[in-house]
Design an enzyme around this catalytic site. Structure first.
Site, PDB file in Angstrom:
ATOM      1  CB  SER A   1      10.787 -14.816  -1.554  1.00  0.00           C
ATOM      2  OG  SER A   1      10.426 -14.214  -0.333  1.00  0.00           O
ATOM      3  NE  ARG A   2      15.504 -10.700   3.206  1.00  0.00           N
ATOM      4  CZ  ARG A   2      16.792 -10.390   3.074  1.00  0.00           C
ATOM      5  NH1 ARG A   2      17.709 -11.337   3.174  1.00  0.00           N
ATOM      6  NH2 ARG A   2      17.157  -9.151   2.849  1.00  0.00           N
ATOM      7  CB  THR A   3      11.911 -18.235   3.389  1.00  0.00           C
ATOM      8  OG1 THR A   3      10.893 -17.224   3.461  1.00  0.00           O
ATOM      9  CG2 THR A   3      12.945 -17.991   4.447  1.00  0.00           C
TER      10      THR A   3
ATOM     11  CB  THR B   1       4.412 -11.822  -1.475  1.00  0.00           C
ATOM     12  OG1 THR B   1       3.259 -12.439  -0.877  1.00  0.00           O
ATOM     13  CG2 THR B   1       4.455 -12.200  -2.939  1.00  0.00           C
ATOM     14  CB  SER B   2       4.938 -15.880   2.441  1.00  0.00           C
ATOM     15  OG  SER B   2       3.924 -15.097   3.032  1.00  0.00           O
TER      16      SER B   2
ATOM     17  CB  ILE C   1      -0.932   0.025   1.231  1.00  0.00           C
ATOM     18  CG1 ILE C   1      -0.123  -0.096   2.524  1.00  0.00           C
ATOM     19  CG2 ILE C   1      -1.954  -1.090   1.135  1.00  0.00           C
ATOM     20  CD1 ILE C   1      -0.950   0.078   3.781  1.00  0.00           C
TER      21      ILE C   1
ATOM     22  CB  CYS D   1     -17.493  17.456   5.944  1.00  0.00           C
ATOM     23  SG  CYS D   1     -18.113  15.867   5.365  1.00  0.00           S
TER      24      CYS D   1
ATOM     25  CG  HIS E   1      -4.129  -5.668   0.109  1.00  0.00           C
ATOM     26  ND1 HIS E   1      -3.118  -6.357   0.730  1.00  0.00           N
ATOM     27  CD2 HIS E   1      -4.954  -6.608  -0.388  1.00  0.00           C
ATOM     28  CE1 HIS E   1      -3.328  -7.660   0.608  1.00  0.00           C
ATOM     29  NE2 HIS E   1      -4.434  -7.838  -0.073  1.00  0.00           N
TER      30      HIS E   1
HETATM   31 ZN   LIG Z   1     -16.945  14.871   3.720  1.00  0.00          ZN
END
Ligand SMILES: [Zn+2]
Length: 479
Positions: A417-419, A393-394, A260, A313, A278
């Site tokens: 990846s590492r693993t 990523t796993s 993200i 708002c 995500h």
């Molecule tokens: Zn608003």
């Protein structure tokens, strides 16, 4: 970074696009569970009383599996070499012929064969006749057969380099591992990650910091830690640079990222080449009126640990003010506990309009994933992809975890990846710091991946992992 860490248990993220597959698997498992339950009762196992190590435990664990590196600890189990040979044989000749060749001709016991497919032998079958292992073996064989088999023609570093050079439409799947070299915390690591900072917030589960219901109740919890995960400088790692390089060479089909941090943009990866599975901090939306702003409009507030308010708002409240807002009752207590304040049924309370909170457009637990993911993967990328590279990523978290299984099985898949992971079979595993791996791949491909974090004279040592033809460890010489 991975936003949604769910190392165990149900994944809270909705994955509408994989429902069909999920149903199939569930049905299959149900049938298997029934079959195994019959075996268990036949052999006098009290499944209601089973502890965590038994095959039938109360928490829904039907069969226990072990990793390949655990084989050597099990007396009478297959060696790793035997196990790999059995798996390959199964995929080569199919289920019926495999059973004929093994059980029917009695070339190996069902018990031993179970271990070839990673089944942890249940204690309740100790001392039982070999036939007792047949239902378990049937499950193991089905499971193995339904896995995407590794493509046997791709194994070496040269194979990986050739795939890179020849591919035209590469899907790159990325996770936290590609940003850790920039000092961005990995959510998943329990001790060094962000979660260790959350204890003082009094959360029963650190994941609650990304729970949409808790956010709506008290956004201060999220904003007290948001500054730690906020992308700050315009930096990016060599691995992000590698993805940009694939784009420059016209080879990048899509980068699906779990991260993200929006760092791909810093490297110059174009928005239309990205799916941020995500969400990201790139934009923020008012929880009340849905007013949207560029993410950096609220970065100052986030850095100061403040809850950002919606300017739309605020404006509309200001226009209401003359007639709408009455004099507020003076209060002796402070209003720190907003909830208590709102819950008060005292009729003297005035309605005080408050502006909505600006929420960064990252996907919280309890929120739907961006639609774009499934649409693009199933209706566009699936037909075009000719190489998959998974980096950092796993692959335990949906929806990215589902991608390798959704693509046609003949599309080669490389893992960086590492693993290593054991729940998915990649064709080539390139283990190590992803920055080191991609820079060495580029060197060998004759590509120029320039990045200040890659020393010009970097030398990388590659050693094979014993027992695996297609697993290689990358290490910088002298590091
Ligand atoms: Zn608003």
């Amino acid at each position: 970074m991975d936003l949604v860490p769910a190392p165990s248990g149900e994944n809270p993220v909705k994955t509408p696009m994989v429902e069909v597959e999920a149903v199939d698997v569930a049905e299959q498992l149900n049938a298997e569970a029934v079959a195994l339950e019959e075996v268990a009762s036949e052999f006098g196992s009290d499944s209601d009383d089973s502890d965590g190590d038994d095959a039938l435990s109360e928490d829904g664990e039907i069969i226990q599996f072990m990793r390949d590196d655990q084989l050597q600890d099990v007396p009478g189990a297959c060696t790793l070499e035997e196990a790999m040979a059995y798996r390959k044989r199964l995929h080569d000749i199919g289920k019926a012929a495999f059973v004929e060749e093994t059980l029917v001709r009695e070339t190996v016991t069902a018990k031993k064969l179970c271990t070839a497919f990673g089944i942890k032998l249940p204690e309740f079958l100790d001392g039982a006749p070999d036939e007792a292992y047949h239902p378990l073996l049937a499950i193991a064989i089905s499971r193995e057969f339904s896995r995407r088999p590794k493509l046997s023609q791709y194994n070496t570093i040269d194979d990986a380099v050739k795939l890179l050079q020849e591919a035209k439409n590469i899907i790159v799947l990325t996770g936290a591992g590609i940003s850790t070299s920039l000092g961005i915390p990995d959510f998943r690591s329990k001790d060094t990650g962000l979660y260790s900072k959350l204890a003082h917030l009094g959360l029963s589960d650190p994941q609650e910091v990304f729970d949409i219901h808790i956010f709506r109740e008290d956004p201060r919890i999220f904003f007290s830690i948001a500054k730690d995960i906020l992308p700050t400088e315009k930096k990016y790692s060599p691995t992000h640079g590698f993805i940009k390089l694939l784009q420059d060479k016209g080879k990048l089909l899509t980068n699906y990222t779990q991260n993200i941090d929006n760092i791909e943009a810093n490297a110059g990866v174009r928005a239309e080449k990205m799916v941020q599975c995500h969400g990201s901090f790139a934009t923020a939306t008012c929880v009340k009126c849905n007013f949207k702003v560029p993410g950096d409009a609220i970065f100052d507030d986030i850095r100061e640990g403040k809850v950002p308010e919606c300017s739309a708002c605020v404006e509309s409240i200001a226009t209401l003010k003359p007639q709408g807002l009455k004099r507020k009752r003076s209060s002796t207590g402070n209003q720190k506990d907003r909830k208590e304040f709102e819950d008060s049924s005292d009729e003297d309370d005035y309605e005080i309009p408050t502006p909505g909170v600006m929420k960064p457009d990252i996907t919280f637990f309890g929120e739907d994933l961006p639609d774009e993911f499934g649409q693009r993967l199933v209706h566009h990328d699936r037909e075009l992809a000719d190489l998959v590279i998974v980096i950092g990523t796993s692959l335990k978290v949906a929806p990215v975890a589902e991608v390798p299984g959704i693509l046609p099985r003949n599309v080669p898949q490389i893992y960086i990846s590492r693993t290593p992971v054991s729940h998915t079979d990649f064709d080539i595993d390139l283990l190590g710091d992803s920055d080191v791996v991609v820079s060495e791949l580029c060197r060998r491909a004759g590509w120029n991946l320039e990045h200040h974090m890659i020393p010009a004279d970097e030398k990388v040592d590659i050693t094979p992992v014993e027992g695996y033809e297609s697993r290689h460890v990358f290490k910088v010489v002298g590091a």
